[in-house]
Design a protein around this motif. Sequence first.
Motif, mmCIF file in Angstrom:
data_model
loop_
_atom_site.group_PDB
_atom_site.id
_atom_site.type_symbol
_atom_site.label_atom_id
_atom_site.label_comp_id
_atom_site.label_asym_id
_atom_site.label_seq_id
_atom_site.Cartn_x
_atom_site.Cartn_y
_atom_site.Cartn_z
ATOM 1 N N LYS A 12 0.568 -1.407 -0.437
ATOM 2 C CA LYS A 12 0.014 0.363 0.185
ATOM 3 C C LYS A 12 1.081 0.889 0.212
ATOM 4 O O LYS A 12 1.814 1.560 0.800
ATOM 5 C CB LYS A 12 -1.082 0.165 1.337
ATOM 6 N N ASP A 16 -1.450 5.053 -4.792
ATOM 7 C CA ASP A 16 -1.275 3.713 -5.297
ATOM 8 C C ASP A 16 -0.992 3.410 -6.838
ATOM 9 O O ASP A 16 -1.259 2.300 -7.760
ATOM 10 C CB ASP A 16 -2.898 3.161 -5.255
ATOM 11 N N HIS A 86 4.749 -3.996 -6.561
ATOM 12 C CA HIS A 86 3.331 -3.902 -5.666
ATOM 13 C C HIS A 86 3.614 -5.247 -4.994
ATOM 14 O O HIS A 86 2.527 -5.390 -3.805
ATOM 15 C CB HIS A 86 2.153 -3.049 -6.114
#
Length: 326
Positions: A12, A16, A86
Amino acid sequence: MKIEVYIPVLLKFSDDSVVFKDEDLDIISQKVFVNFDKNENELLRRNHLDYFLKEETLEILMKNLASHGLNIRTNDILGEFYYYHHRIIIKFIFQVADDFNGLRKLRSGINEFYPKFIKECVLDHINSISITKAKSFYSYMMIIIPKNKHQLNNYTDKLGSVTFSIIESTNRFLSYGYTHYVRISIPSLNVYYDKEISNDIKVDLINLIYQNLLYEKKLNDRGIEFSDNLYENLEKYNCIDESKLTSFWNSTMEMLGGKISEKQAHNIDKHNYYLTLIGLFISGIVLGQTIYDYFGMRCLLMYIGTLSIGLIMFGTARYLKVKNNN
């Protein structure tokens, strides 16, 4: 007994929508992967992640487990690691006794270990070079467990939380499919199996966790301002409620075929499959009798030998194919 634990992690960020440039990602990766041993064996990479945790890291995990009453040596733990942008995936393989009954303790020890591990090995390196800061992460544990006398042996075990069975087709000769039990709870997703479980099922489950749980939670938290304290953010936001659990359960059943109607259809197909095999066997006997009646014993023996060699070659080829895929 071997227990596999997977921890899919979704980072996070303060923004984003961030997409790292290739050169930034290269720098981050270099800083991250220096903490691990690279998996150089191409054959091993078919069943394992790209990097292995070092022994000193496993010793920290071992101490965490010991604080929960589990005496598991580092020699009985294999830690693996994957990172890209991510996503992070941490994998552990534990060799434990066949009568192991410490799953809750194992899960607690791992939960205490990996937040700090992720912070020091990934988040700190990202934040050292990126203007867009990694504020927190979402994670959910998946555990792959062989069934033993402590797990899912009776009716009440299967009512303890959301539990359903899935049927995995197999390429093995004379074997139609394997049944696995999936148990979904707020702390983890557990898969219990009697026979082997393929990497395809594991990959599908990990993708389901990302798609229908972690990304869903991340989207729901878009308007929330996260603090600079990682552990505070994890305590507040790295959790799922019962509504998310129910949605995840439904999507998992939908994707993996856990509905009653699908299992009934599979059972019908399975019966048809074995009836077909019986029919082929009877046809083979009738053909052999015909060969014997018209051509004699010598031709019958040649027929039996040819048929046996063909079946052995076919069965061996199927076995090798399954072994290579796994």
